[in-house]
Design a protein around this motif. Structure first.
Motif, PDB file in Angstrom:
ATOM      1  N   ARG A  73      36.413 -88.247 -24.479  1.00  0.00           N
ATOM      2  CA  ARG A  73      35.424 -89.290 -24.217  1.00  0.00           C
ATOM      3  C   ARG A  73      35.776 -90.459 -25.119  1.00  0.00           C
ATOM      4  N   GLU A  97      36.369-101.201 -16.556  1.00  0.00           N
ATOM      5  CA  GLU A  97      35.376-100.494 -15.752  1.00  0.00           C
ATOM      6  C   GLU A  97      35.994 -99.963 -14.460  1.00  0.00           C
ATOM      7  N   SER A  98      36.879-100.768 -13.879  1.00  0.00           N
ATOM      8  CA  SER A  98      37.548-100.344 -12.643  1.00  0.00           C
ATOM      9  C   SER A  98      38.489 -99.162 -12.884  1.00  0.00           C
ATOM     10  N   CYS A  99      38.877 -98.984 -14.163  1.00  0.00           N
ATOM     11  CA  CYS A  99      39.720 -97.845 -14.546  1.00  0.00           C
ATOM     12  C   CYS A  99      38.874 -96.673 -15.034  1.00  0.00           C
ATOM     13  N   ASN A 100      37.557 -96.755 -14.807  1.00  0.00           N
ATOM     14  CA  ASN A 100      36.613 -95.727 -15.263  1.00  0.00           C
ATOM     15  C   ASN A 100      36.677 -95.520 -16.772  1.00  0.00           C
ATOM     16  N   GLN A 101      36.851 -96.617 -17.473  1.00  0.00           N
ATOM     17  CA  GLN A 101      36.933 -96.582 -18.933  1.00  0.00           C
ATOM     18  C   GLN A 101      35.782 -97.390 -19.535  1.00  0.00           C
ATOM     19  N   ASP A 102      34.970 -96.731 -20.382  1.00  0.00           N
ATOM     20  CA  ASP A 102      33.887 -97.442 -21.056  1.00  0.00           C
ATOM     21  C   ASP A 102      34.464 -98.474 -22.006  1.00  0.00           C
ATOM     22  N   LYS A 124      26.158 -91.972 -24.320  1.00  0.00           N
ATOM     23  CA  LYS A 124      27.253 -91.240 -23.690  1.00  0.00           C
ATOM     24  C   LYS A 124      27.331 -89.807 -24.203  1.00  0.00           C
ATOM     25  N   HIS A 372      45.587-105.082  -9.857  1.00  0.00           N
ATOM     26  CA  HIS A 372      45.477-103.749  -9.252  1.00  0.00           C
ATOM     27  C   HIS A 372      46.428-103.624  -8.085  1.00  0.00           C
TER      28      HIS A 372
END
Length: 373
Positions: A73, A97-102, A124, A372
């Protein structure tokens, strides 16, 4: 940017950012020990706060640790957001965010900013873990991304929440050989208990891309003496020219370019020791502020005058190199550095770098947002 790449390679020759065998050895032994220790201790962490410099969101990532962090995490804290271009910052947060990264932009000197980061950490962790009585959060980052400032702010917040707490015992986490006696830990939450742990700043032993190394040097993550202030300043001028920054200064600061000063914000944050030839008190007084702002005006005027009078192509490395040489001379006059001074070019470089790092030349983000596929 073809021109800037050519100038960089020409200026640096065959110099490489390598641990051994290259022209520059910039990876001290203690960093190797610290890196090994961090890899071991990351396994114990329930979450990692990876601090990066907002001006170089990708270049300031320690690539050697990324594979170890991918399964953890993680929250990427883009520090020094006050020095980054706000018009581009949101694109970077959207990218992560588009990479699923906070990801969260922060200013480590701002308590409200750090509290928002800690709130995200608590959210989180509580969202993911309900049974663990004690949770560990590690803070990592390359040198000079503001990790120490962040830890200091966290310590202040933690001390206010839990006044009696002390540093976690070394046995709980273990020592970092050759670097520190222990990893400092501060309790930030209860039920579950959440501790934030500090680690030393470490760099990767090898950077294959010279421009990435120069970005790190420009941001201060690599010591100036390793690369050379003149080389870093030359790279900075190449960046300013290829981006047309002097024209942007003229458009946004018309009145100041004509000599009208503007007020400085939060001057106490920046070291101005390199900007005045005489000894001064730790905190700048009004004359210091005026001196710095006048210097900024003169520097921007000099670079605008040389750039606007340039009839070459900044994408051509030879043309760009010629422009930069003219700009060094113009800056020497603007900074009132005697031409006979043996280290005139070095003094110009140091002052220019100090202005950039203090945000006086404006907010910048040096990395380009990846497209992307």
């Amino acid at each position: 940017m073809k021109g800037i790449t050519g100038v960089v390679k020409k200026a640096l020759g065959e110099m490489e950012f390598t641990a051994a065998g290259g022209a520059i050895n910039w990876f001290p032994g203690h960093m190797a020990a610290a890196t090994r220790a961090i890899r071991d201790r990351v396994k114990l962490a329930d979450m990692v706060i990876e601090v990066r410099d907002s001006r170089i969101p990708l270049s300031s990532a320690n690539q050697d640790l990324q594979s170890h962090l991918s399964s953890k995490r993680r929250i990427i804290a883009l520090n020094k957001k006050d020095l980054a271009n706000p018009n581009i910052m949101h694109k970077w947060t959207h990218f992560f965010e588009s990479c699923n990264q906070d990801c969260i932009p922060i200013n480590a000197h701002s308590m409200s900013s750090v509290r928002k980061l800690l709130e995200l950490v608590e959210f989180k962790l509580k969202e993911a873990i309900s049974r663990e009585p004690t949770l560990l959060v590690m803070v990592i980052g390359v040198p000079n991304v503001g990790k120490s400032a962040l830890i200091n702010s966290i310590h202040q917040i933690a001390s206010a929440r839990f006044p009696v707490q002390e540093k976690m015992k070394r046995a709980n986490v273990g020592p970092l050989p050759g670097v520190t006696q222990d990893i400092a830990g501060f309790k930030i939450a209860h039920q579950p208990s959440i501790y934030v742990l500090d680690t030393p700043g470490v760099l990767v032993p090898s950077i294959k891309d010279v421009e990435t190394g120069l970005k790190l040097a420009l941001a201060g993550s690599v010591k100036d003496s390793v690369v050379g202030e003149e080389r870093i300043a030359q790279y900075l001028l190449a960046v300013l020219n290829t981006r047309g920054t002097p024209f942007h200064w003229k458009q946004s600061n018309n009145r100041r370019m004509e000599g009208i000063q503007y007020e400085s914000e939060e001057m106490h944050r920046f070291s101005l020791n390199d900007l005045r030839p005489k000894r001064r008190p730790p905190l700048p007084n009004k004359s210091d502020v005026v001196y710095v702002e006048d210097l900024v005006t003169q520097v921007q005027r000099a670079l605008y005058a040389t750039f606007s009078g340039f009839d070459g192509n900044v994408e051509d490395e030879n043309d760009l190199e010629s422009l930069i040489e003219v700009q060094f001379e113009a800056l020497q006059k603007a900074m009132k550095i005697p031409h006979k001074a043996a280290e005139a070019r070095l003094k110009v470089s140091k002052k220019l770098l100090t202005l950039f790092r203090a945000g006086k030349l404006g907010p910048f983000i040096l990395d380009d947002v990846p497209s992307h596929n």
